[in-house]
Design a protein around this motif. Structure first.
Motif, short mmCIF file in Angstrom:
data_model
loop_
_atom_site.label_atom_id
_atom_site.label_comp_id
_atom_site.label_asym_id
_atom_site.label_seq_id
_atom_site.Cartn_x
_atom_site.Cartn_y
_atom_site.Cartn_z
N MET A 20 -106.65 -45.53 45.93
CA MET A 20 -106.58 -46.95 45.62
C MET A 20 -107.55 -47.76 46.48
SD MET A 20 -102.51 -47.51 44.88
CE MET A 20 -102.73 -49.26 44.62
N ASP A 78 -110.81 -47.47 44.85
CA ASP A 78 -110.89 -48.35 43.69
C ASP A 78 -111.10 -49.81 44.08
OD1 ASP A 78 -110.46 -46.19 42.02
OD2 ASP A 78 -108.33 -46.60 41.71
N ILE A 130 -104.64 -56.14 46.68
CA ILE A 130 -104.13 -54.80 46.41
C ILE A 130 -102.62 -54.80 46.57
CG2 ILE A 130 -104.56 -54.07 48.81
CD1 ILE A 130 -105.06 -51.23 47.70
N VAL A 184 -106.19 -54.69 42.39
CA VAL A 184 -105.86 -53.27 42.20
C VAL A 184 -104.36 -53.12 42.41
CG1 VAL A 184 -106.16 -50.93 43.08
CG2 VAL A 184 -108.13 -52.45 42.87
N ARG A 214 -107.19 -51.64 37.58
CA ARG A 214 -108.31 -52.19 38.37
C ARG A 214 -108.89 -53.35 37.57
NH1 ARG A 214 -113.81 -51.65 39.09
NH2 ARG A 214 -114.54 -51.61 41.26
#
Length: 409
Positions: A127, A130, A207, A230, A245
């Motif tokens: 992650m 990403d 995130i 994300v 994403r």
């Protein structure tokens, strides 16, 4: 040896070198983990320094409940009673539960529901990869947990560029304390992460380390145009998630993007999935439902939990919960429950025999499931990476390949 392999080998060695002094020098698991993460393509060279400098073990409590892959369950491990096992699990690519039942749990035995954890390192770094952070980026994290993820971000971006929000006051306090002791005093905000944290907006990146069923539009508003969100996202069809994403549009009014792959996270507390009560749906027996049969095999519904077909069915059959029962004497029932009414469906799969179907209620749930499965097959049984999500002030829409051809979810 290719340039890429040479760089990976050097990065893995540098991670090992960083662990070669003090207590960590007695723990070869850290180097083994680095090599495994690099071989799997989830630990990129730009995140290797943070991996080496910020061990997960520094953010774990004395008593943890790691997931034992061989036993297939969470087990209690105490640093005081078994320091070697504690260190081994801390350095392993397994999820580690750190809180049960929203903090009401007592004792060492696992509780009923895990409610805070340190994620698998492979998931964490996938992650972070990403997220594509760059020097100077400001990041809002939703779900502080142990503080490890925030510490990794702070090591790379600086503590002033990271804010983390945690809904559980005790978890927030523990994360704040761990971050301060480690020397990366990230700002930890105790609050509802679904609202984001407007005081620090706009952010370059947002995130989430908790599973969502709806991406809060506040996050889109608090992320700059061109920024990234994300987050693990899924439907009420099951517990599984996929990492969305999303890129915020130039005008800042929406965010859209593809999924990058399957995961499973503890859910945002305000979005925890409903648990249908079977007796409220099936008041008599399955024979009270409309009966039919199906030639679809059991594996399409009771196979590996991250099969993309399950994700596709959740996208195409809204407001529905699927429950796969254990198999006994060669028979396995799979249930579907409507979440807006009392519609239900059941398929009884039997070894060597045809599957029988029953359904009842205003919705013909099995018909919807069967149609969704046919839709998925006709489009080549697409995987997670072909699906995408768009978030606007009006809600969420899912799509396959092209955002222009979307439907509400």
């Amino acid at each position: 040896m290719s340039t890429e392999h040479t760089e990976n080998a050097e990065s893995a060695q540098s991670a090992g070198d960083a662990e070669s002094t003090g207590t960590a020098g007695q723990r070869p698991g850290r180097l083994e983990l680095a090599r495994a993460l690099m071989a799997g393509g989830v630990l990129s060279s730009d995140w290797t320094p943070a991996f080496a400098a910020v061990p997960r073990s520094a953010f774990l409590p004395e008593l943890i409940w790691p997931y034992d892959m061989e036993a297939g369950r969470s087990v209690a491990v105490s640093m005081a009673q078994d320091p070697d096992a504690w260190a081994r699990y801390a350095d392993a690519d397994v999820p580690v539960v750190t809180q049960w039942d929203d903090g009401r749990h007592t004792g060492t035995a696992p509780g009923r529901e895990p409610t805070s954890s340190a994620s698998m390192p492979s998931v964490v770094f996938r992650m972070l990869r990403d997220l594509e952070v760059r020097p100077g980026h400001r990041v809002l994290e939703i779900g502080a947990g142990t503080g490890w993820n925030a510490a990794l971000l702070a090591h790379r971006l600086g503590t002033v560029n990271v804010v983390t929000v945690e809904v559980d006051e005790a978890v927030a306090a523990a994360a704040r304390r761990a971050l301060e002791i480690f020397g990366l005093p990230v700002r930890v905000v105790h609050g509802d992460g679904s609202r984001g944290f407007s005081d620090g907006a706009p952010y370059d990146r947002i995130i989430a380390t908790c599973g969502l069923r709806s991406v809060p539009y506040a996050w889109v508003e608090q992320c700059r145009p061109g920024g990234l969100v994300v987050a693990p996202w899924g439907t009420h069809y099951g517990n599984g998630d996929a990492v969305a994403r999303l890129t915020v549009s130039r005008d800042g009014g929406s965010a859209s993007g593809f999924f990058t792959g399957p995961v499973e996270f503890m859910k945002l507390r305000s979005q925890r999935p409903p648990s249908p009560v079977h007796s409220e749906y099936v008041t008599g027996g399955v024979a009270d439902g409309e009966e039919s049969s199906t030639a679809l095999p059991e594996g399409e519904f009771a196979g590996e939990r991250f099969e993309p077909g399950h994700f596709a069915l959740g996208l195409r059959v809204p407001d529905c919960r699927c429950v796969v029962a254990d198999k006994r004497d060669g028979a396995r029932p799979v249930w579907w429950y409507g979440l807006t009414d009392r519609s239900w469906a059941c398929v009884m799969f039997r070894d060597g025999g045809a599957a029988r179907v029953w359904q009842s209620g205003p919705r013909r749930l099995w018909d919807e499931v069967e149609a969704a499965h046919r839709w998925w097959q006709e489009r080549g049984r697409p995987g997670y990476e072909r699906f995408g999500l768009t978030v606007t002030p009006q809600g969420q829409r899912a799509w396959l390949d092209d955002p222009a051809d979307s439907w509400p979810v």
